[in-house]
Scaffold this motif. Structure first.
Motif, PDB file in Angstrom:
ATOM      1  N   VAL A   1      53.213-104.400  -4.148  1.00 14.58           N
ATOM      2  CA  VAL A   1      54.206-103.636  -3.379  1.00 14.58           C
ATOM      3  C   VAL A   1      54.102-103.908  -1.887  1.00 14.58           C
ATOM      4  O   VAL A   1      55.107-104.065  -1.198  1.00 14.58           O
ATOM      5  CB  VAL A   1      54.030-102.114  -3.645  1.00 14.58           C
ATOM      6  N   VAL A   2      52.874-103.961  -1.390  1.00 20.15           N
ATOM      7  CA  VAL A   2      52.667-104.093   0.056  1.00 20.15           C
ATOM      8  C   VAL A   2      51.641-105.180   0.328  1.00 20.15           C
ATOM      9  O   VAL A   2      50.691-105.356  -0.428  1.00 20.15           O
ATOM     10  CB  VAL A   2      52.199-102.741   0.660  1.00 20.15           C
ATOM     11  N   MET A   3      51.870-105.919   1.420  1.00 17.26           N
ATOM     12  CA  MET A   3      50.922-106.947   1.819  1.00 17.26           C
ATOM     13  C   MET A   3      50.788-106.941   3.327  1.00 17.26           C
ATOM     14  O   MET A   3      51.762-106.733   4.052  1.00 17.26           O
ATOM     15  CB  MET A   3      51.373-108.327   1.334  1.00 17.26           C
ATOM     16  N   VAL A   4      49.544-107.163   3.783  1.00 12.98           N
ATOM     17  CA  VAL A   4      49.252-107.147   5.210  1.00 12.98           C
ATOM     18  C   VAL A   4      48.987-108.569   5.692  1.00 12.98           C
ATOM     19  O   VAL A   4      48.228-109.316   5.068  1.00 12.98           O
ATOM     20  CB  VAL A   4      48.022-106.263   5.515  1.00 12.98           C
ATOM     21  N   ILE A   5      49.614-108.928   6.814  1.00 14.06           N
ATOM     22  CA  ILE A   5      49.343-110.200   7.482  1.00 14.06           C
ATOM     23  C   ILE A   5      48.490-109.879   8.699  1.00 14.06           C
ATOM     24  O   ILE A   5      48.962-109.264   9.660  1.00 14.06           O
ATOM     25  CB  ILE A   5      50.630-110.921   7.923  1.00 14.06           C
ATOM     26  N   HIS A   6      47.225-110.262   8.649  1.00 14.77           N
ATOM     27  CA  HIS A   6      46.307-109.944   9.733  1.00 14.77           C
ATOM     28  C   HIS A   6      46.327-111.027  10.807  1.00 14.77           C
ATOM     29  O   HIS A   6      46.782-112.148  10.587  1.00 14.77           O
ATOM     30  CB  HIS A   6      44.881-109.809   9.193  1.00 14.77           C
ATOM     31  N   GLN A   7      45.780-110.657  11.962  1.00 16.57           N
ATOM     32  CA  GLN A   7      45.697-111.610  13.064  1.00 16.57           C
ATOM     33  C   GLN A   7      44.806-112.790  12.684  1.00 16.57           C
ATOM     34  O   GLN A   7      45.117-113.932  12.971  1.00 16.57           O
ATOM     35  CB  GLN A   7      45.152-110.916  14.312  1.00 16.57           C
ATOM     36  N   ASN A   8      43.699-112.482  12.041  1.00 20.11           N
ATOM     37  CA  ASN A   8      42.793-113.533  11.568  1.00 20.11           C
ATOM     38  C   ASN A   8      42.885-113.596  10.055  1.00 20.11           C
ATOM     39  O   ASN A   8      42.521-112.642   9.369  1.00 20.11           O
ATOM     40  CB  ASN A   8      41.358-113.231  12.000  1.00 20.11           C
TER      41      ASN A   8
END
Length: 541
Positions: free
Chosen positions: A400-407
């Motif tokens: 459902v949800v995904m995070v794109i991190h800086q690193n």
């Protein structure tokens, strides 16, 4: 450890049968020797040749069984280690991400590699030894009693010191084995940290300092290994001395009986051979029992890791995001004195584009972790389509949800693998993800294109290229809800604006951007913009 024997029960059964046959052939060879000697002394050459033929066949059979015994036991040993290693890896990798925040991964690496190998080497072979040589000892004692009860009792009494004395070394060996395993973990840590920090070490010219740290860890491991080898060698030498003493006493008593015609010369030779074999059995018991006891604590630790079950915080309902995500009266603190988030209230509706702006340390990343079920010890509510997060199966939230991190982490594999992560997607889905993420802009610069290598942790890519690949990972999966945690901050301003604008224009994509500032010209494209200050959230009008 019984579970690993059950998993390979057929192989265990075959190995045990072959091992037992291999060992019990030895006492029967001693009987053949006795018969041949008595036939020679009595002048019966026909009988001698007959027993010689049988002895030859038994020697050949013994050689064949010995080879098969080694083959099957080693096969089980490597399967045992493989199963143990797989279970340890599965236990660690299957834990919630929160577990990794305060754990040293080098210790996990040591358990998966070093501890699994140590337990396999020091557990499987001793178990087979105890069983096969135990049966052999019973057969030998039975033969001895059948031929001469007095010699049997003498032989049995003589071999007792061989098993009693080495047990005194058990505590020392246990401590030394523990120290060796600890030093294994220490050197794994030094290798991992030094290689991961190579850029920093090189930039500051501190190679000699880290080499000194490594050589110290290497020296400590060498010393720990040497102590174990010395103790094991001492056990072996004590066993040899006791074996020679047993041989001498048995020979003296048996010889005296032969001189007084109380037994035959062949029987003496047989008893000497059997006594030597019995002493071997007892000696091996004396060696392997302390070895098994020395790894007892390590086995308990490994089993506790494999059988570890995290406390159930969340539920089992399927997560959905068809209408909204609503956060009400959300409060969170890391400790009693510091309240990081205070009474947060906001909603994100399907298809909305929302931005949360805040300085470093304001709680932006913590808020993301709460929304994505990294932490469960909050008060208030986080609702996915009116279902509270604690009722949802957090392991399925990635649908459902995904995070794109800086690193972002990049695997030492192709661009295609780093986007698909081993899954299969259509060419049209791949083309769309490449276009929206901006990967198509630099793909031609990589030898091999989609199938070109990225290097270790993306060493052949720039920071911006890594983040674009991470973005493509989410887009190719048709994620409903995408969170950018400074997710395109490593890209130049012009490219970042372009990628962000394209994401903002995807109508069915819900976008939550977490940043310290909104890019120029993009503020008006967001449906809502919140400011996070001192743990409180306010909507900017």
């Amino acid at each position: 450890m019984l579970r690993y024997f059950k998993r390979n029960i057929l192989l265990v059964f075959i190995a045990l049968i072959i091992g037992i046959f291999t060992q019990i052939l030895a006492p029967f060879l001693a009987i053949m020797e006795q018969q041949m000697i008595d036939q020679i002394i009595s002048g019966n050459m026909n009988g001698f040749y007959r027993f010689l033929l049988w002895t030859s066949l038994m020697v050949l059979a013994s050689a064949g069984f010995f080879f098969l015994n080694s083959l099957t036991q080693k096969r089980f040993q490597v399967k045992f280690e493989e199963n143990l290693r797989n279970d340890l890896f599965n236990s660690f990798i299957g834990r919630r991400h929160l577990y990794f925040e305060d754990k040293d991964t080098s210790e996990m690496m040591s358990y998966i590699k070093n501890h699994a190998s140590t337990i396999s080497n020091n557990f499987t072979t001793p178990i087979f030894t105890l069983i096969s040589y135990g049966v052999m000892a019973i057969v030998i004692i039975g033969i001895m009693v059948y031929y001469n009860l007095v010699l049997a009792l003498v032989s049995f009494i003589c071999v007792l010191p061989s098993i009693i004395f080495p047990l005194y070394f058990n505590k020392q060996l246990n401590l030394q084995m523990t120290e060796k395993l600890n030093q294994d973990a220490a050197i794994t840590f030094e290798i991992k940290e030094s290689l991961n920090a190579h850029e920093v070490i090189s930039a500051f010219g501190i190679f000699s300092r880290f080499f000194s740290r490594f050589t110290k860890a290497s020296h400590d491991l060498a010393n720990a290994s040497y102590k174990v080898e010395v103790t094991v060698s001492l056990l072996e030498n004590v066993a040899r001395i006791l074996q020679k003493c047993t041989w001498f006493i048995s020979f003296m008593i048996a010889g005296n009986m032969a001189i007084h015609n109380e037994t035959s010369v062949g029987t003496i030779v047989m008893f000497i051979s059997l006594c030597s074999e019995l002493n071997t059995c007892v000696t091996l018991y004396a060696q392997v029992i302390p070895l098994l006891l020395s790894i007892k604590s390590d086995i308990k630790k490994v089993i506790s890791i494999i059988d570890y079950r995290e406390k159930k915080i969340f539920g089992e309902k399927e997560p959905t995001f068809k209408r909204s995500i609503t956060i009400e009266k959300l409060r969170f603190r890391y400790n009693e004195n510091v309240h990081l988030l205070e009474n947060l209230n906001f909603s994100i509706y399907k298809g909305e584009k929302v931005a949360i702006v805040g300085e470093s340390g304001s709680g932006k990343s913590t808020l993301i972790k709460l929304i994505t079920a990294h932490y469960g010890n909050y008060t208030g509510s986080i609702n996915y389509d009116n279902v509270e997060l604690h009722e949802i199966d957090e392991k399925k939230l990635h649908d459902v949800v995904m995070v794109i991190h800086q690193n972002t982490f990049i695997f030492n594999d192709s661009v295609r693998f780093n986007i698909c992560l081993g899954e299969t997607f259509s060419e049209s889905a791949m083309e769309k993800a490449l276009l929206l993420s901006g990967v198509d802009h630099f793909l031609s610069q990589i030898p091999g294109g989609l199938d070109g290598g990225c290097g270790e942790n993306g060493s052949r890519l720039s920071g911006g290229q890594k983040q674009r690949i991470a973005l493509a990972r989410a887009l190719i999966r048709g994620i409903d809800f995408l969170i950018l945690d400074e997710g395109i901050s490593a890209v130049d301003v012009e490219t970042a604006n372009k990628i962000e604008s394209e994401l903002l224009n995807i109508g069915n994509l819900t976008l939550l951007t977490i940043t310290h500032r909104i890019k120029d010209g993009l503020l008006q494209h967001y449906d809502k913009v919140f400011q996070l200050n001192n743990g409180k959230l306010e909507e900017r009008k």
